[in-house]
Write a protein that holds these residues in place. Structure first.
Motif, PDB file in Angstrom:
ATOM      1  N   UNK A   1       0.848  -1.198   0.000  1.00 20.50           N
ATOM      2  CA  UNK A   1       0.000   0.000   0.000  1.00 20.50           C
ATOM      3  C   UNK A   1       0.880   1.243   0.000  1.00 20.50           C
ATOM      4  N   UNK A   2       0.670   2.155  -0.963  1.00 22.05           N
ATOM      5  CA  UNK A   2       1.504   3.337  -1.057  1.00 22.05           C
ATOM      6  C   UNK A   2       1.187   4.336   0.035  1.00 22.05           C
ATOM      7  N   UNK A   3       2.084   5.301   0.193  1.00 19.72           N
ATOM      8  CA  UNK A   3       1.870   6.348   1.172  1.00 19.72           C
ATOM      9  C   UNK A   3       0.750   7.266   0.712  1.00 19.72           C
ATOM     10  N   UNK A   4      -0.029   7.753   1.665  1.00 19.22           N
ATOM     11  CA  UNK A   4      -1.052   8.726   1.342  1.00 19.22           C
ATOM     12  C   UNK A   4      -0.418  10.041   0.972  1.00 19.22           C
ATOM     13  N   UNK A   5      -1.211  10.948   0.381  1.00 23.88           N
ATOM     14  CA  UNK A   5      -0.696  12.218  -0.095  1.00 23.88           C
ATOM     15  C   UNK A   5      -0.046  13.051   1.014  1.00 23.88           C
ATOM     16  N   UNK A   6      -0.679  13.225   2.182  1.00 28.82           N
ATOM     17  CA  UNK A   6      -0.030  14.015   3.235  1.00 28.82           C
ATOM     18  C   UNK A   6       1.297  13.425   3.684  1.00 28.82           C
ATOM     19  N   UNK A   7       1.362  12.080   3.812  1.00 26.51           N
ATOM     20  CA  UNK A   7       2.593  11.428   4.262  1.00 26.51           C
ATOM     21  C   UNK A   7       3.709  11.598   3.240  1.00 26.51           C
ATOM     22  N   UNK A   8       3.363  11.501   1.953  1.00 27.16           N
ATOM     23  CA  UNK A   8       4.367  11.678   0.904  1.00 27.16           C
ATOM     24  C   UNK A   8       4.907  13.101   0.901  1.00 27.16           C
ATOM     25  N   UNK A   9       4.016  14.080   1.079  1.00 25.57           N
ATOM     26  CA  UNK A   9       4.450  15.477   1.097  1.00 25.57           C
ATOM     27  C   UNK A   9       5.341  15.728   2.307  1.00 25.57           C
ATOM     28  N   UNK A  10       4.968  15.172   3.469  1.00 25.99           N
ATOM     29  CA  UNK A  10       5.756  15.364   4.682  1.00 25.99           C
ATOM     30  C   UNK A  10       7.150  14.779   4.496  1.00 25.99           C
ATOM     31  N   UNK A  11       7.225  13.600   3.921  1.00 28.57           N
ATOM     32  CA  UNK A  11       8.526  12.964   3.707  1.00 28.57           C
ATOM     33  C   UNK A  11       9.391  13.792   2.762  1.00 28.57           C
ATOM     34  N   UNK A  12       8.785  14.352   1.717  1.00 28.61           N
ATOM     35  CA  UNK A  12       9.519  15.159   0.749  1.00 28.61           C
ATOM     36  C   UNK A  12      10.055  16.431   1.399  1.00 28.61           C
ATOM     37  N   UNK A  13       9.241  17.086   2.217  1.00 28.55           N
ATOM     38  CA  UNK A  13       9.656  18.328   2.877  1.00 28.55           C
ATOM     39  C   UNK A  13      10.787  18.055   3.853  1.00 28.55           C
ATOM     40  N   UNK A  14      10.667  16.992   4.639  1.00 25.26           N
ATOM     41  CA  UNK A  14      11.695  16.669   5.626  1.00 25.26           C
ATOM     42  C   UNK A  14      13.013  16.293   4.952  1.00 25.26           C
ATOM     43  N   UNK A  15      12.937  15.630   3.805  1.00 19.95           N
ATOM     44  CA  UNK A  15      14.155  15.267   3.077  1.00 19.95           C
ATOM     45  C   UNK A  15      14.872  16.518   2.583  1.00 19.95           C
ATOM     46  N   UNK A  16      14.110  17.485   2.092  1.00 22.97           N
ATOM     47  CA  UNK A  16      14.728  18.736   1.629  1.00 22.97           C
ATOM     48  C   UNK A  16      15.311  19.516   2.801  1.00 22.97           C
ATOM     49  N   UNK A  17      14.615  19.510   3.948  1.00 22.88           N
ATOM     50  CA  UNK A  17      15.126  20.193   5.143  1.00 22.88           C
ATOM     51  C   UNK A  17      16.431  19.550   5.609  1.00 22.88           C
ATOM     52  N   UNK A  18      16.477  18.236   5.603  1.00 25.47           N
ATOM     53  CA  UNK A  18      17.688  17.528   6.042  1.00 25.47           C
ATOM     54  C   UNK A  18      18.871  17.875   5.140  1.00 25.47           C
ATOM     55  N   UNK A  19      18.636  17.945   3.830  1.00 26.99           N
ATOM     56  CA  UNK A  19      19.705  18.299   2.894  1.00 26.99           C
ATOM     57  C   UNK A  19      20.203  19.713   3.166  1.00 26.99           C
ATOM     58  N   UNK A  20      19.271  20.631   3.435  1.00 26.28           N
ATOM     59  CA  UNK A  20      19.649  22.019   3.730  1.00 26.28           C
ATOM     60  C   UNK A  20      20.488  22.086   5.003  1.00 26.28           C
ATOM     61  N   UNK A  21      20.064  21.362   6.038  1.00 32.17           N
ATOM     62  CA  UNK A  21      20.801  21.379   7.310  1.00 32.17           C
ATOM     63  C   UNK A  21      22.193  20.783   7.160  1.00 32.17           C
ATOM     64  N   UNK A  22      22.314  19.744   6.335  1.00 30.32           N
ATOM     65  CA  UNK A  22      23.628  19.150   6.090  1.00 30.32           C
ATOM     66  C   UNK A  22      24.568  20.173   5.458  1.00 30.32           C
ATOM     67  N   UNK A  23      24.059  20.936   4.496  1.00 25.33           N
ATOM     68  CA  UNK A  23      24.893  21.915   3.801  1.00 25.33           C
ATOM     69  C   UNK A  23      25.264  23.093   4.697  1.00 25.33           C
ATOM     70  N   UNK A  24      24.338  23.467   5.610  1.00 24.45           N
ATOM     71  CA  UNK A  24      24.563  24.639   6.449  1.00 24.45           C
ATOM     72  C   UNK A  24      25.156  24.297   7.809  1.00 24.45           C
ATOM     73  N   UNK A  25      25.289  23.012   8.108  1.00 24.84           N
ATOM     74  CA  UNK A  25      25.829  22.606   9.402  1.00 24.84           C
ATOM     75  C   UNK A  25      24.880  22.891  10.551  1.00 24.84           C
TER      76      UNK A  25
END
Length: 264
Positions: A1-25
């Motif tokens: 069963x695939x992720x629902x729309x809210x869960x997919x959006x949340x995962x995408x946002x958190x992944x982008x935030x994590x990448x930003x934090x990695x770059x900025x320390x």
């Protein structure tokens, strides 16, 4: 069963935030206000105000009350332009020209449920034959996804929807082959795969819904009725559509005033 729309959006946002934090320390162990603010202001500086507002809203939901503080307000994205009469004729021709019967059926169904009933893409994917009730002259669609409501189908599309519903095999009205209907870009992917002239208007669930709402605004449908039909909660949210309609209110205050004037 695939992720629902809210869960997919949340995962995408958190992944982008994590990448930003990695770059900025920056630390991401806890979603502190300072980290979220830096991400929205700096990490999303090239994105539209509506996108930045959406990302911030998702992060606030994940962080909970302790992480919520006031921030810069972001404006909503403009509504996509409604289809004009010539474009609707071209869309009809394109749908009828699809070589596979199930694609032809689904393209026409998307127009009937979108332009004819104003359903969102997620609502279209979940609509079933049991949701279409009544005779052609008073055909209605029951919508029970995000906001439960019953929508009377626009006269130009009632006969089409009634005929398509009778010919539908199985449960779901749109896209008869078995698929994961929770996939976020399900309808967009279907539209991209349609056979069409490169110069012709592209079929879009968002433009179909915008057409439905703008048609009602142009016809002078009471705003209280339009809010109920469209599943929109706040009258101010109609402003992004009203900007496409001559004679429609041009400000949130004007929309509120018109809605208040409808009350006896």
């Amino acid at each position: 069963m695939g992720l629902g729309r809210p869960a997919m959006r949340e995962r995408s946002v958190l992944a982008r935030l994590e990448h930003f934090c990695d770059e900025e320390g920056l630390p991401i162990a806890t979603l502190r206000h300072e980290v979220m603010a830096a991400f929205v202001d700096k990490g999303l500086s090239s994105r539209t105000p509506s996108t930045r507002g959406t990302y911030r809203s998702v992060l606030r939901q994940v962080a909970g009350p302790s992480g919520v503080r006031a921030g810069t307000p972001f404006s909503a994205s403009p509504a996509p332009a409604p289809y004009g009469s010539e474009e609707r004729s071209e869309l009809w021709a394109m749908a009828m020209a699809q070589p596979k019967p199930w694609r032809r059926h689904s393209a026409l169904m998307l127009m009937a449920l979108g332009i004819g009933a104003g359903l969102r893409s997620g609502e279209i994917t979940l609509a079933t034959t049991a949701d279409v009730v009544g005779r052609t002259g008073s055909l209605r669609v029951s919508v029970g996804d995000r906001v439960s409501r019953t929508v009377r189908v626009q006269p130009d599309y009632a006969a089409l929807l009634a005929a398509l519903a009778k010919r539908t095999e199985g449960t779901f009205l749109f896209h008869r082959p078995a698929v994961d209907r929770t996939y976020y870009n399900f309808v967009n992917d279907f539209c991209r795969q349609l056979v069409c002239d490169p110069a012709a208007p592209k079929l879009s669930a968002n433009r179909c819904r915008s057409s439905y709402i703008c048609d009602h605004l142009a016809a002078g449908t009471p705003l209280s009725v339009l809010l109920e039909l469209s599943g929109i909660k706040e009258v101010e949210s109609l402003l992004r559509y009203a900007r496409h309609v001559d004679g429609a209110p041009r400000s949130k205050a004007a929309l509120r005033h018109l809605l208040a004037s409808e009350c006896p």
